[in-house]
Design an enzyme around this catalytic site. Structure first.
Site, PDB file in Angstrom:
ATOM      1  N   ARG A 164       1.743   5.619  -3.540  1.00  0.00           N
ATOM      2  CA  ARG A 164       3.007   5.300  -2.874  1.00  0.00           C
ATOM      3  C   ARG A 164       2.954   5.793  -1.437  1.00  0.00           C
ATOM      4  O   ARG A 164       2.508   6.929  -1.179  1.00  0.00           O
ATOM      5  CB  ARG A 164       4.190   5.957  -3.595  1.00  0.00           C
ATOM      6  CG  ARG A 164       4.571   5.299  -4.920  1.00  0.00           C
ATOM      7  CD  ARG A 164       5.155   3.889  -4.740  1.00  0.00           C
ATOM      8  NE  ARG A 164       5.455   3.234  -6.002  1.00  0.00           N
ATOM      9  CZ  ARG A 164       4.667   2.374  -6.650  1.00  0.00           C
ATOM     10  NH1 ARG A 164       3.491   2.065  -6.132  1.00  0.00           N
ATOM     11  NH2 ARG A 164       5.043   1.822  -7.776  1.00  0.00           N
ATOM     12  N   GLU A 179       7.672  -1.064   3.210  1.00  0.00           N
ATOM     13  CA  GLU A 179       6.928  -2.300   2.904  1.00  0.00           C
ATOM     14  C   GLU A 179       7.867  -3.490   2.869  1.00  0.00           C
ATOM     15  O   GLU A 179       8.953  -3.372   2.289  1.00  0.00           O
ATOM     16  CB  GLU A 179       6.199  -2.136   1.568  1.00  0.00           C
ATOM     17  CG  GLU A 179       5.148  -1.034   1.641  1.00  0.00           C
ATOM     18  CD  GLU A 179       4.477  -0.737   0.299  1.00  0.00           C
ATOM     19  OE1 GLU A 179       4.857  -1.352  -0.706  1.00  0.00           O
ATOM     20  OE2 GLU A 179       3.578   0.106   0.265  1.00  0.00           O
ATOM     21  N   HIS A 182      -0.496  -3.773  -0.287  1.00  0.00           N
ATOM     22  CA  HIS A 182      -0.039  -3.397  -1.637  1.00  0.00           C
ATOM     23  C   HIS A 182      -0.543  -4.401  -2.692  1.00  0.00           C
ATOM     24  O   HIS A 182       0.258  -5.065  -3.369  1.00  0.00           O
ATOM     25  CB  HIS A 182       1.494  -3.281  -1.690  1.00  0.00           C
ATOM     26  CG  HIS A 182       1.970  -2.402  -2.818  1.00  0.00           C
ATOM     27  ND1 HIS A 182       3.084  -1.613  -2.734  1.00  0.00           N
ATOM     28  CD2 HIS A 182       1.473  -2.192  -4.066  1.00  0.00           C
ATOM     29  CE1 HIS A 182       3.269  -0.961  -3.873  1.00  0.00           C
ATOM     30  NE2 HIS A 182       2.290  -1.299  -4.702  1.00  0.00           N
TER      31      HIS A 182
HETATM   32  P1  NAD Z   1       0.555   8.513 -14.765  1.00  0.00           P
HETATM   33  O1  NAD Z   1       1.954   8.902 -15.101  1.00  0.00           O
HETATM   34  O2  NAD Z   1      -0.395   8.177 -15.853  1.00  0.00           O
HETATM   35  O3  NAD Z   1      -0.124   9.662 -13.870  1.00  0.00           O
HETATM   36  C1  NAD Z   1       0.546  10.369 -12.873  1.00  0.00           C
HETATM   37  C2  NAD Z   1       0.027  11.806 -12.909  1.00  0.00           C
HETATM   38  O4  NAD Z   1       0.597  12.510 -11.806  1.00  0.00           O
HETATM   39  C3  NAD Z   1       0.418  12.554 -14.189  1.00  0.00           C
HETATM   40  O5  NAD Z   1      -0.731  13.114 -14.786  1.00  0.00           O
HETATM   41  C4  NAD Z   1       1.375  13.632 -13.680  1.00  0.00           C
HETATM   42  O6  NAD Z   1       1.280  14.848 -14.417  1.00  0.00           O
HETATM   43  C5  NAD Z   1       0.895  13.818 -12.259  1.00  0.00           C
HETATM   44  N1  NAD Z   1       1.886  14.473 -11.414  1.00  0.00           N
HETATM   45  C6  NAD Z   1       3.232  14.396 -11.488  1.00  0.00           C
HETATM   46  N2  NAD Z   1       3.788  15.188 -10.552  1.00  0.00           N
HETATM   47  C7  NAD Z   1       2.770  15.775  -9.882  1.00  0.00           C
HETATM   48  C8  NAD Z   1       2.710  16.698  -8.822  1.00  0.00           C
HETATM   49  N3  NAD Z   1       3.829  17.199  -8.258  1.00  0.00           N
HETATM   50  N4  NAD Z   1       1.497  17.070  -8.378  1.00  0.00           N
HETATM   51  C9  NAD Z   1       0.373  16.591  -8.943  1.00  0.00           C
HETATM   52  N5  NAD Z   1       0.370  15.719  -9.965  1.00  0.00           N
HETATM   53  C10 NAD Z   1       1.565  15.306 -10.426  1.00  0.00           C
HETATM   54  O7  NAD Z   1       0.709   7.302 -13.762  1.00  0.00           O
HETATM   55  P2  NAD Z   1      -0.418   6.233 -13.366  1.00  0.00           P
HETATM   56  O8  NAD Z   1      -0.323   5.047 -14.255  1.00  0.00           O
HETATM   57  O9  NAD Z   1      -1.714   6.935 -13.201  1.00  0.00           O
HETATM   58  O10 NAD Z   1       0.116   5.762 -11.932  1.00  0.00           O
HETATM   59  C11 NAD Z   1       0.071   6.661 -10.827  1.00  0.00           C
HETATM   60  C12 NAD Z   1       0.793   6.055  -9.643  1.00  0.00           C
HETATM   61  O11 NAD Z   1       0.078   4.910  -9.168  1.00  0.00           O
HETATM   62  C13 NAD Z   1       2.191   5.468  -9.955  1.00  0.00           C
HETATM   63  O12 NAD Z   1       3.177   6.471  -9.946  1.00  0.00           O
HETATM   64  C14 NAD Z   1       2.389   4.486  -8.842  1.00  0.00           C
HETATM   65  O13 NAD Z   1       3.027   5.149  -7.766  1.00  0.00           O
HETATM   66  C15 NAD Z   1       0.973   4.122  -8.416  1.00  0.00           C
HETATM   67  N6  NAD Z   1       0.651   2.684  -8.651  1.00  0.00           N
HETATM   68  C16 NAD Z   1       0.313   1.921  -7.565  1.00  0.00           C
HETATM   69  C17 NAD Z   1      -0.006   0.574  -7.736  1.00  0.00           C
HETATM   70  C18 NAD Z   1      -0.399  -0.319  -6.556  1.00  0.00           C
HETATM   71  O14 NAD Z   1      -0.434  -1.554  -6.691  1.00  0.00           O
HETATM   72  N7  NAD Z   1      -0.733   0.226  -5.399  1.00  0.00           N
HETATM   73  C19 NAD Z   1       0.041  -0.003  -9.022  1.00  0.00           C
HETATM   74  C20 NAD Z   1       0.377   0.819 -10.117  1.00  0.00           C
HETATM   75  C21 NAD Z   1       0.685   2.166  -9.906  1.00  0.00           C
END
Ligand code: NAD
Length: 319
Positions: A237, A266, A285
């Site tokens: 993000r 965005e 994105h």
């Molecule tokens: P997920 O929930 O499996 O993993 C997120 C991880 O971040 C978890 O392990 C959580 O414990 C950790 N976390 C939470 N707060 C934290 C902090 N303060 N410090 C460190 N770690 C922390 O989610 P995911 O499926 O791996 O997705 C991750 C991110 O990817 C989503 O939140 C989204 O923002 C992003 N995403 C982007 C796209 C894109 O097209 N660019 C697509 C899908 C997801």
């Protein structure tokens, strides 16, 4: 049963089928819906499907037939979920569909920085190689990843996928996460505190969600703790990074390069300082958007509607 899709274009620009959703009701799909049209387009529909078009309390008030709101994404901040709950409207999301694609894209950003394939191919097509004195040329330092360290901030589904691919390239992984799962550690992968990760990583990849605790996690103070010449990747993000601080660090060469699929606003604004920063690769994105991921997203969205119609809703975010 009337079903309206408010902004279907990014999910399905024409290469997927709305057929399975059409089979469940009288379907109307809009490519995109401006704010001023939301209420009129929902009208008396009972099922509302949206990706980024907001459904506010005022919209729910104006469209009392709404019985279900399905979000075509993981994040559902565009919906007033509390108000929906008050009205007994379940809101569903797509919890996971693109882990492989997003992990792959993080590495694609990194490989572009390491090899500048697009740039060199364009140079060849423009005739540079034909007229070159030597049998090869390159205009940027080429970088080998094996033996280098990738720090991953947020070691969830996508962070782990990126970590796996990085290890396949011979990299070591340092992971920072709010929750630790020792089962994920191995010879070339271990958890670290944030400062240790910042100080020891050649590449830093952001894969944590955007929370108040993670907003601006990359800023001038954390950048100061990084190795000189670090590479930063963000396809999570945009607001995880203070963009002016990253742009300044790219200009000073403290940060060698950045690969970004997301920015703070965005679509990107013309005055985003990263647009003028050196060695900054920005994509619009698209990590989530391979056809395979969007098909998976569509399948889950349809299954969410089916489950709701059966009276057994799944993936409800406002139970
Ligand atoms: P997920 O929930 O499996 O993993 C997120 C991880 O971040 C978890 O392990 C959580 O414990 C950790 N976390 C939470 N707060 C934290 C902090 N303060 N410090 C460190 N770690 C922390 O989610 P995911 O499926 O791996 O997705 C991750 C991110 O990817 C989503 O939140 C989204 O923002 C992003 N995403 C982007 C796209 C894109 O097209 N660019 C697509 C899908 C997801």
């Amino acid at each position: 049963m009337k079903i309206v899709v408010l902004d279907g274009y990014t999910e399905n620009p024409g290469d997927l089928s709305w057929g399975p959703l059409e089979a469940l009701g009288e379907l109307k799909v809009y490519d995109r819906t401006p704010e001023s049209e939301i209420i009129r387009r929902i009208g008396d529909a009972e099922l509302v499907i949206t990706n980024k078009t907001p459904v506010s309390a005022a919209t729910m008030e104006a469209c009392p037939n709404i019985r279900y709101i399905g979000v075509l994404a993981t994040g559902y901040n565009v919906i007033d979920t509390e108000e929906a709950k008050r009205r007994g409207i379940p809101v569903t999301n797509i919890p996971t569909y693109g882990t492989d694609a997003v992990g792959q894209f993080a590495m694609a950003l990194l490989l572009e920085i390491c090899h500048h394939i697009g740039y060199h191919s364009e140079a060849v097509h423009k005739g540079r190689w034909e007229n070159n004195q030597d049998w090869c040329f390159w205009d940027y330092p080429l970088i080998e990843l094996a033996g280098k360290t990738m720090g991953i901030i947020g070691f969830g589904r996508i962070g782990q996928k990126t970590g796996c691919i990085a290890q396949a390239f011979g990299m070591k992984v340092l992971a920072y996460d709010a929750y630790k799962n020792p089962a994920l550690e191995g010879e070339n992968c271990r958890y670290a505190e944030l400062d240790e990760l910042l100080a020891n990583s050649d590449v830093i990849a952001l894969h944590c969600p955007l929370f108040p605790s993670t907003e601006g996690i990359i800023n001038k103070d954390t950048i100061a703790k990084m190795k000189d010449g670090v590479i930063i990747l963000n396809n999570s993000r945009g607001p995880l990074i203070v963009e002016q601080d990253l742009a300044d660090a790219l200009v000073r060469r403290k940060v060698y390069a950045a690969g970004l699929d997301v920015v703070s606003t965005e679509p990107i604004r013309g005055d985003n300082p990263l647009l003028k920063a050196p060695n900054c690769f920005i994509t619009p994105h698209i990590s989530w958007a391979p056809r395979e991921s969007r098909q998976r997203l569509m399948d889950i969205a349809v299954e969410n509607v089916r489950a709701f119609l059966r009276g057994e809703p799944v993936n409800v975010v406002n139970p």
